[in-house]
Design an enzyme around this catalytic site. Sequence first.
Site, PDB file in Angstrom:
ATOM      1  N   GLY A 187       0.865  -1.171   0.000  1.00 34.71           N
ATOM      2  CA  GLY A 187       0.000   0.000   0.000  1.00 34.71           C
ATOM      3  C   GLY A 187       0.904   1.223   0.000  1.00 34.71           C
ATOM      4  N   ALA A 188       0.577   2.175  -0.870  1.00 33.45           N
ATOM      5  CA  ALA A 188       1.502   3.278  -1.134  1.00 33.45           C
ATOM      6  C   ALA A 188       2.007   4.003   0.121  1.00 33.45           C
ATOM      7  CB  ALA A 188       0.841   4.260  -2.101  1.00 33.45           C
ATOM      8  N   ASP A 242      -1.977   4.591  -6.336  1.00 34.28           N
ATOM      9  CA  ASP A 242      -0.522   4.595  -6.140  1.00 34.28           C
ATOM     10  C   ASP A 242       0.130   5.843  -6.715  1.00 34.28           C
ATOM     11  OD1 ASP A 242      -1.347   1.599  -6.055  1.00 34.28           O
ATOM     12  OD2 ASP A 242       0.585   1.796  -5.021  1.00 34.28           O
ATOM     13  N   GLN A 294      -5.499  -9.078  -2.175  1.00 34.04           N
ATOM     14  CA  GLN A 294      -5.467  -8.112  -1.065  1.00 34.04           C
ATOM     15  C   GLN A 294      -6.869  -7.771  -0.568  1.00 34.04           C
ATOM     16  OE1 GLN A 294      -3.716  -7.839  -3.913  1.00 34.04           O
ATOM     17  NE2 GLN A 294      -1.852  -6.636  -3.667  1.00 34.04           N
ATOM     18  N   ARG A 327       9.893  -0.845  -5.417  1.00 28.14           N
ATOM     19  CA  ARG A 327       8.583  -0.913  -6.072  1.00 28.14           C
ATOM     20  C   ARG A 327       8.400   0.404  -6.827  1.00 28.14           C
ATOM     21  NH1 ARG A 327       3.544  -3.238  -3.172  1.00 28.14           N
ATOM     22  NH2 ARG A 327       3.122  -3.786  -5.339  1.00 28.14           N
TER      23      ARG A 327
END
Length: 363
Positions: free
Chosen positions: A54-55, A243, A202, A90
Amino acid sequence: MIIDGKETRPLILNADGFSIRVLDQRQLPWAIEWADIADAETAALAIRQMWVRGAPMLAVTGAYGLCMALRLDASDANLARTYDMLFRTRPTAVNLQGALNAIVAAVKPLPPELRAAAGYARAAELCDADARDCEAIGRSGLPLIEAIAKQRPGKPVNVLTHCNAGALATFAYGTATAPIYLAHEAGIPVHVWVDETRPRNQGASLTAFELSQHGVPHTIIADNAGGLLMQRGEVDLCFVGVDRVTRNGDAINKVGTYLKALAAHDTGVPFYVAMPFTSFDPLTATGADVEIEERSAEEVTHILGVDGAGQRQTIRIANPGSAAANPAFDVTPARLVTGYLTERGSLTLGDLQRRAAIGHIDR
Ligand code: MRU
């Protein structure tokens, strides 16, 4: 977030003052396990392997990882080397880069002996700011739920969400889930359609876990079911996290988001992107300019779960020998987004761009 009835942050600074403890999201929903991270290499591993995800959560994990490296060697060379290692973990969420930049900005002007302490202080501020942002995002979205609830008293407002943009990914209410939690706390009946979110699930594992912990009614659906539910009028609102939002308003989020936006557009269901300003990237023109993370094909060909005896098993579900591809995010064009729920209100694309242009993206 609430776990076993207690208010808990999914990332905490340990009593030693330098290592962090994170809720290991790979173990959910089967077990609540915490993992310690004491050096930058482990922070990078935790981000890449999605112990945290998760960002916003990978951003603060990266920030603390950089601080851990500074504690051992606060030279410019080590700062640059560690920044690069963490930055490459990422590529899609802009928040990680933003948090690393925030640490660099805080420490670079200082002599090496003061850098680690200043970095840790800045990382703690980022965590607190994230918690405040989430609550404010919730307040931006709550009127949308309230308005629908008023039209049909006593009936639940149905919100569809994709992936996990919830309390596990942030320091408080999450982003997409924040208006839902505030509505629930205010006694407004709300029900969440939770996309399972293949390939890593998720939604089925994480969003369903945290909604259960908070007592919010929800139903897990196959990713492909959302369109039908929208056609039947069983979805009032779509709230998704993000994101990165590029300068033209394109929203890059977990793969599958775009298909939900298309279905929402076709059926007239309002589709909102919930985001802190730290997810806005005015330096990148469009979604086509963003690197989409390619993850292991094994996430597609195999699936993790528990068997009847409660034993965790990874099993292959795909035809042996067939190729598989795993792009982890997709691009929802701005024209499909009804609005952006931010800590500064529910904004149109024009508002978002104006706010960014006058410097509101700085903390
Ligand atoms: O690959 P993940 O699980 O890190 O993807 C997460 C998402 O797509 C979230 O929607 C996004 O990071 C926002 S979290 C507030």
